[in-house]
Every structure is written in C-alpha cells, then in structure tokens.
Write an enzyme that holds these catalytic residues in place. Structure first.
Site, PDB file in Angstrom:
ATOM      1  N   ASP A  13       0.795  -1.245   0.000  1.00 55.47           N
ATOM      2  CA  ASP A  13       0.000   0.000   0.000  1.00 55.47           C
ATOM      3  C   ASP A  13       0.824   1.292   0.000  1.00 55.47           C
ATOM      4  O   ASP A  13       0.485   2.241   0.729  1.00 55.47           O
ATOM      5  CB  ASP A  13      -0.964   0.014   1.201  1.00 55.47           C
ATOM      6  CG  ASP A  13      -1.998  -1.098   1.156  1.00 55.47           C
ATOM      7  OD1 ASP A  13      -1.951  -1.923   0.229  1.00 55.47           O
ATOM      8  OD2 ASP A  13      -2.855  -1.139   2.063  1.00 55.47           O
ATOM      9  N   LYS A 111      -6.752  -5.004  -3.039  1.00 57.17           N
ATOM     10  CA  LYS A 111      -7.529  -5.517  -1.904  1.00 57.17           C
ATOM     11  C   LYS A 111      -8.497  -4.460  -1.407  1.00 57.17           C
ATOM     12  O   LYS A 111      -8.309  -3.272  -1.659  1.00 57.17           O
ATOM     13  CB  LYS A 111      -6.596  -5.985  -0.787  1.00 57.17           C
ATOM     14  CG  LYS A 111      -5.720  -4.895  -0.213  1.00 57.17           C
ATOM     15  CD  LYS A 111      -4.707  -5.486   0.741  1.00 57.17           C
ATOM     16  CE  LYS A 111      -3.853  -4.413   1.369  1.00 57.17           C
ATOM     17  NZ  LYS A 111      -4.573  -3.423   2.167  1.00 57.17           N
ATOM     18  N   CYS A 156      -2.259  -2.657   7.918  1.00 60.67           N
ATOM     19  CA  CYS A 156      -2.105  -3.607   6.810  1.00 60.67           C
ATOM     20  C   CYS A 156      -0.835  -4.451   6.924  1.00 60.67           C
ATOM     21  O   CYS A 156      -0.831  -5.629   6.555  1.00 60.67           O
ATOM     22  CB  CYS A 156      -2.176  -2.869   5.475  1.00 60.67           C
ATOM     23  SG  CYS A 156      -3.829  -2.186   5.203  1.00 60.67           S
TER      24      CYS A 156
END
Ligand code: ZN
Length: 209
Positions: A13, A111, A156
């Site tokens: 990310d 995701k 995450c």
C-alpha cells in the site's frame, strides 16, 4: 544476509493517499520509498499490494451517518475502524506513489475491492474467510519467506504479517521500510504481536544487494 530465490519482497500500500498530503496520511510515510526501491532492484520476487476501494466503501466514515473517521463501528463481520475516504478505485490517491520504483513486480494485488468488506491483510479479507489468492500465488512461485515493507505498520502490515505466519511463510519485517499510523500506541502493540508469532525485524542495510 542475501535474498534467496525463495524470498519475495512484499510492498504494502505505498499509495498517494497514505503519504504525507494524502487522505489518510501515514506520518513520514514517504520515508519507506527509498529503502523499498533499493530492495526492489534486486529481490528475486516482488509483490505489490494496492488498497482499492469502491466509492462509499463500508470502511469510510462518510458512509455511516453521524460517524467520524477513527471511530470504530460494529459491522456484520466485526469491529471496523472508520477511515476518511481513501484509495478510491481509479483516483489519483489510489495510485502507487510516483517515486516508487518496482518495475520487476510480478503481481499487483488489489484488496478491499468488496463494497461491504475491508481488507487490511493481503491474504484474508476482514471477514476472515474470503481469500485474496496471494498464498497460492506465492506457493506456486516457490516462495517460502516474505520481506515485508510498506504502510501501515499497525494495520495492513500487521494483518499481512500475522496471516503470512498462519499460512506458514517466514516473515522478515524491514523496520526502516515501514511506517505506522499509531492510534494510541498501536505501532508498539503491533510490533509486539508480530514478534510473538515469530516475525523477525531487520534493517534494509542488513540485506545485501
Ligand atoms: Zn482502505
């Protein structure tokens, strides 16, 4: 140490919305880019993840009337932290950071694409049953150990590390290549939790080119 053919660099990310100035900025988040670029230039396998939400995603505070970002709310699958709108599919905020250099990435895994379910982990969505397919991909590539980098340490990265260990992968956390949001000490707790399940910490300089 040197990276082996059975190692995969996992870059979580590193997207505009998680960098300073972004919708859900991680403090000092852009500091991860330089060490990640160096590792990505020689890692035998590279996987990049991208938070990738439809508009009006269930994790957005704006979706729930009277709710503010960073509050928690009980959703059908469990407690969900509510976030500012971020990483909306196709938006500039959802793009990978322009300074990120990962040309050898074999997989970009998106995701959080389900409108009603969040996904901190790159392996299992927040309902804890829906699989992303990453474990199978890594196994088919012969990967046994992950070199984990990116954002954010306490969300995450934490959930990806725990699920990777549960799937049987060894996990190395590159400390200078991760940064956290840190809600009430959540970074410290995340590091403790990861250590308990055998996640090893190291610095990017410990990995030879
Ligand atoms: Zn998200």
């Amino acid at each position: 140490m040197r990276l082996l053919e059975s190692d995969a660099l996992v870059v979580v990310d590193v997207q505009n919305d998680f960098l300073p100035g972004g919708a859900l900025a991680v403090p000092d988040g852009d500091a991860v880019i330089a060490p990640i670029n160096r590792l990505a230039s020689h890692a035998p396998n590279v996987v990049v993840t991208q938070d990738w939400h439809p508009s009006a995603h269930a994790s957005f505070a704006s979706r729930h009337s009277g709710r503010m970002p960073f509050e928690t709310l009980a959703l059908p699958y469990g407690e969900q932290v509510l976030w500012p709108d971020h990483c909306v599919q196709g938006s500039s905020g959802a793009e990978l950071a322009p300074g990120l250099e990962v040309p050898r990435a074999g997989l970009i895994l998106r995701k959080g694409t389900h409108p009603e379910v969040d996904s901190y982990s790159a392996f299992l969505e927040a309902d804890r049953t829906t699989r992303t397919g990453l474990a199978g991909y890594l196994r088919e590539c012969g990967v046994t150990r992950l070199v984990l980098t990116g954002l954010a340490t306490d969300f995450c990265i934490l959930w990806t590390a725990l699920d990777a260990r549960a799937e049987g992968f060894a996990v190395l956390l590159v400390e200078d290549a991760v940064r956290g949001i840190d809600v009430d000490g959540s970074v410290g707790r995340a590091l403790e939790t990861m250590a308990k399940v055998g996640v090893q910490r190291l610095q990017s300089q410990d990995i030879e080119a």
